[in-house]
Design an enzyme around this catalytic site. Structure first.
Site, PDB file in Angstrom:
ATOM      1  N   CYS A 112       0.814  -1.231   0.000  1.00 55.58           N
ATOM      2  CA  CYS A 112       0.000   0.000   0.000  1.00 55.58           C
ATOM      3  C   CYS A 112       0.842   1.274   0.000  1.00 55.58           C
ATOM      4  O   CYS A 112       0.320   2.355  -0.245  1.00 55.58           O
ATOM      5  CB  CYS A 112      -0.952  -0.005   1.187  1.00 55.58           C
ATOM      6  SG  CYS A 112      -2.045  -1.423   1.155  1.00 55.58           S
ATOM      7  N   HIS A 247      -3.293   7.055   2.471  1.00 58.86           N
ATOM      8  CA  HIS A 247      -3.686   5.778   1.875  1.00 58.86           C
ATOM      9  C   HIS A 247      -5.063   5.405   2.411  1.00 58.86           C
ATOM     10  O   HIS A 247      -5.292   5.399   3.619  1.00 58.86           O
ATOM     11  CB  HIS A 247      -2.652   4.710   2.235  1.00 58.86           C
ATOM     12  CG  HIS A 247      -3.164   3.317   2.025  1.00 58.86           C
ATOM     13  ND1 HIS A 247      -3.770   2.926   0.844  1.00 58.86           N
ATOM     14  CD2 HIS A 247      -3.205   2.241   2.851  1.00 58.86           C
ATOM     15  CE1 HIS A 247      -4.136   1.662   0.955  1.00 58.86           C
ATOM     16  NE2 HIS A 247      -3.814   1.227   2.154  1.00 58.86           N
ATOM     17  N   ASN A 277     -10.232  -0.199  -0.353  1.00 60.44           N
ATOM     18  CA  ASN A 277      -8.771  -0.098  -0.237  1.00 60.44           C
ATOM     19  C   ASN A 277      -8.162  -0.674  -1.520  1.00 60.44           C
ATOM     20  O   ASN A 277      -8.243  -1.875  -1.758  1.00 60.44           O
ATOM     21  CB  ASN A 277      -8.327  -0.888   1.004  1.00 60.44           C
ATOM     22  CG  ASN A 277      -6.813  -0.879   1.209  1.00 60.44           C
ATOM     23  OD1 ASN A 277      -6.058  -0.595   0.289  1.00 60.44           O
ATOM     24  ND2 ASN A 277      -6.385  -1.224   2.411  1.00 60.44           N
TER      25      ASN A 277
HETATM   26  O1  UT7 Z   1      -3.921  -1.409   3.267  1.00 57.19           O
HETATM   27  C1  UT7 Z   1      -2.851  -1.926   4.025  1.00 57.19           C
HETATM   28  C2  UT7 Z   1      -3.051  -1.602   5.393  1.00 57.19           C
HETATM   29  N1  UT7 Z   1      -4.291  -2.182   5.871  1.00 57.19           N
HETATM   30  C3  UT7 Z   1      -4.933  -1.573   6.820  1.00 57.19           C
HETATM   31  O2  UT7 Z   1      -4.513  -0.505   7.206  1.00 57.19           O
HETATM   32  C4  UT7 Z   1      -6.115  -2.242   7.476  1.00 57.19           C
HETATM   33  C5  UT7 Z   1      -6.019  -2.005   8.955  1.00 57.19           C
HETATM   34  N2  UT7 Z   1      -7.023  -2.704   9.734  1.00 57.19           N
HETATM   35  C6  UT7 Z   1      -8.328  -2.382   9.725  1.00 57.19           C
HETATM   36  O3  UT7 Z   1      -8.763  -1.531   8.953  1.00 57.19           O
HETATM   37  C7  UT7 Z   1      -9.239  -3.041  10.699  1.00 57.19           C
HETATM   38  O4  UT7 Z   1      -8.467  -3.711  11.674  1.00 57.19           O
HETATM   39  C8  UT7 Z   1     -10.219  -4.054  10.047  1.00 57.19           C
HETATM   40  C9  UT7 Z   1     -11.247  -3.300   9.222  1.00 57.19           C
HETATM   41  C10 UT7 Z   1      -9.461  -5.037   9.187  1.00 57.19           C
HETATM   42  C11 UT7 Z   1     -10.983  -4.817  11.114  1.00 57.19           C
HETATM   43  O5  UT7 Z   1     -11.662  -3.913  11.962  1.00 57.19           O
HETATM   44  P1  UT7 Z   1     -11.537  -4.056  13.544  1.00 57.19           P
HETATM   45  O6  UT7 Z   1     -12.405  -3.040  14.136  1.00 57.19           O
HETATM   46  O7  UT7 Z   1     -10.074  -4.011  13.872  1.00 57.19           O
HETATM   47  O8  UT7 Z   1     -12.186  -5.466  13.794  1.00 57.19           O
HETATM   48  P2  UT7 Z   1     -11.541  -6.753  14.495  1.00 57.19           P
HETATM   49  O9  UT7 Z   1     -10.542  -7.392  13.581  1.00 57.19           O
HETATM   50  O10 UT7 Z   1     -11.104  -6.396  15.884  1.00 57.19           O
HETATM   51  O11 UT7 Z   1     -12.808  -7.654  14.604  1.00 57.19           O
HETATM   52  C12 UT7 Z   1     -13.943  -7.286  15.398  1.00 57.19           C
HETATM   53  C13 UT7 Z   1     -15.035  -8.317  15.173  1.00 57.19           C
HETATM   54  C14 UT7 Z   1     -14.513  -9.759  15.242  1.00 57.19           C
HETATM   55  O12 UT7 Z   1     -15.520 -10.543  15.854  1.00 57.19           O
HETATM   56  P3  UT7 Z   1     -15.379 -10.953  17.408  1.00 57.19           P
HETATM   57  O13 UT7 Z   1     -14.106 -11.749  17.496  1.00 57.19           O
HETATM   58  O14 UT7 Z   1     -15.345  -9.660  18.159  1.00 57.19           O
HETATM   59  O15 UT7 Z   1     -16.617 -11.763  17.640  1.00 57.19           O
HETATM   60  C15 UT7 Z   1     -14.396 -10.164  13.785  1.00 57.19           C
HETATM   61  O16 UT7 Z   1     -14.553 -11.543  13.601  1.00 57.19           O
HETATM   62  O17 UT7 Z   1     -15.552  -8.141  13.836  1.00 57.19           O
HETATM   63  C16 UT7 Z   1     -15.565  -9.403  13.187  1.00 57.19           C
HETATM   64  N3  UT7 Z   1     -15.449  -9.199  11.768  1.00 57.19           N
HETATM   65  C17 UT7 Z   1     -16.520  -8.994  10.980  1.00 57.19           C
HETATM   66  N4  UT7 Z   1     -17.828  -8.941  11.252  1.00 57.19           N
HETATM   67  C18 UT7 Z   1     -18.670  -8.703  10.244  1.00 57.19           C
HETATM   68  C19 UT7 Z   1     -14.320  -9.152  11.003  1.00 57.19           C
HETATM   69  N5  UT7 Z   1     -14.653  -8.916   9.716  1.00 57.19           N
HETATM   70  C20 UT7 Z   1     -16.012  -8.830   9.681  1.00 57.19           C
HETATM   71  C21 UT7 Z   1     -16.940  -8.602   8.661  1.00 57.19           C
HETATM   72  N6  UT7 Z   1     -18.248  -8.528   8.989  1.00 57.19           N
HETATM   73  N7  UT7 Z   1     -16.576  -8.395   7.386  1.00 57.19           N
END
Ligand code: UT7
Length: 326
Positions: A112, A247, A277
């Site tokens: 990225c 980004h 993204n």
């Molecule tokens: O481009 C290169 C760099 N990339 C980035 O900068 C991405 C950086 N990371 C992020 O943007 C975020 O961490 C994500 C969008 C990937 C995830 O968001 P988050 O708020 O950090 O969520 P999380 O990974 O802590 O997950 C929270 C909950 C989990 O469920 P539990 O364990 O709390 O029950 C996940 O399983 O959200 C769940 N989850 C989803 N739920 C519905 C993860 N993906 C999804 C989904 N729909 N698509």
């Protein structure tokens, strides 16, 4: 006169197929509400089978050349995580499809942050005089790397390409790149990865993997630090920055970077809602979007910043050029 690289055109291209959050909710255990609130994304574009990264890159590159009224460049640099083939590089194919056979052409791989790394390389070539014009393209078909069973990466990434034409000019004129800062830390290689390389322990996994939470935290830290580095270098204060083009990884990341810098959140440009993204294509697509919607105006002070796999990060400070309306 101090010779520097000046932005002479910006352009973007998105493949026609739109994938909405509702479409994805039919495929994954997810909802439109989760995707919007956790990422800020409403829709993204995906290629159809048979469309390659070079196809998207050529469209964006051609548009940038047309916008500047140019036919010839001395250098084509393509930033991509999804090259047409592992070998050779995609850039020579792009150059030839653009009618530029014979010019220097190579790929840059920094996920990225790829566009900023490519911009740095092309700007250096302009500065030392080995290129008078250089085409810098970020292009991705990221949808082809995604695990169909992974809802987290499945809802985030989109495909597209963005291009910036650089020309030789003078430091201080509108569009000139005033400062760049790049960095990396290989201890974070596992946070964003596609395994299966020759030195890898898990060669059977062909898909893109990301550890979202640590990436989120590192992205905010490094994008803010890189921005501060280029601001120090050019002697601008945070209040001087008219637009932060980060980004487009997540609107929450963009807001957090603005907050860390004490920058009003509305100065962080956002187009992730419409494109997702797009990795190396993200910053040039956001630049093209900001230009075509009239948000970016001649002489305004702009900082570009990114964080990506590697880990890699960077920032660039420039004044916005006088570009023809699109
Ligand atoms: O481009 C290169 C760099 N990339 C980035 O900068 C991405 C950086 N990371 C992020 O943007 C975020 O961490 C994500 C969008 C990937 C995830 O968001 P988050 O708020 O950090 O969520 P999380 O990974 O802590 O997950 C929270 C909950 C989990 O469920 P539990 O364990 O709390 O029950 C996940 O399983 O959200 C769940 N989850 C989803 N739920 C519905 C993860 N993906 C999804 C989904 N729909 N698509």
């Amino acid at each position: 006169m101090i010779r520097t690289a000046v932005v002479a055109a910006v352009a973007g291209h998105l493949p026609p197929r739109v994938v909405t959050n509702h479409d994805l909710a039919l495929r994954f255990d997810t909802t439109d509400e989760w995707i919007r609130t956790r990422t800020g994304i409403a829709r993204r574009h995906h290629v159809d089978p048979g469309t390659t990264t070079s196809d998207l890159a050529v469209q964006a590159g051609r548009r940038a050349l047309e916008n500047a009224g140019e036919e010839q460049v001395d250098l084509v640099v393509v930033a991509t995580t999804t090259p047409d083939r592992p070998c050779p590089a995609t850039a020579p194919t792009v150059a030839t499809k653009l009618g530029l056979t014979g010019v220097a052409a190579y790929d840059v791989s920094a996920v990225c942050t790829g566009f900023l790394y490519a911009l740095h390389a092309a700007a250096a070539a302009v500065q030392v005089g080995s290129a008078r014009r250089a085409l810098v393209i970020g292009a991705e078909t990221f949808s082809t790397l995604l695990d169909p069973a992974d809802r987290t990466t499945g809802v985030i990434f989109g495909d597209g390409a963005g291009a910036v034409l650089l020309r030789a000019g003078e430091r201080g004129e509108p569009g000139s790149l005033e400062s760049m800062h790049l960095g990396s830390d290989g201890t974070m290689a596992d946070l964003i990865t596609v395994r299966g390389g020759r030195g890898d322990a898990a060669p059977d996994d062909p898909y893109f993997r990301m550890q979202g939470t640590p990436v989120f935290m590192a992205a905010v830290r490094h994008m803010a630090q890189s921005t501060r580095s280029v601001l120090n270098d050019v002697g601008w204060s945070v209040e001087d920055v008219d637009h932060l083009i980060g980004h487009q990884a997540n609107t929450r990341i963009l807001r957090a970077v603005a907050e860390k810098l004490n920058l009003p959140p509305q100065r962080a440009l956002v187009n992730i809602d419409r494109v997702g993204n797009t990795a190396a294509a993200s910053i040039p697509l956001a630049m093209a979007d900001g230009h075509s919607t009239g948000r970016l105006r001649k002489g305004e002070r702009v900082v570009l910043t990114a964080f990506g796999g590697g880990a890699t990060w960077g920032a660039a400070a420039l004044t916005w050029p006088d570009l023809p309306a699109l």
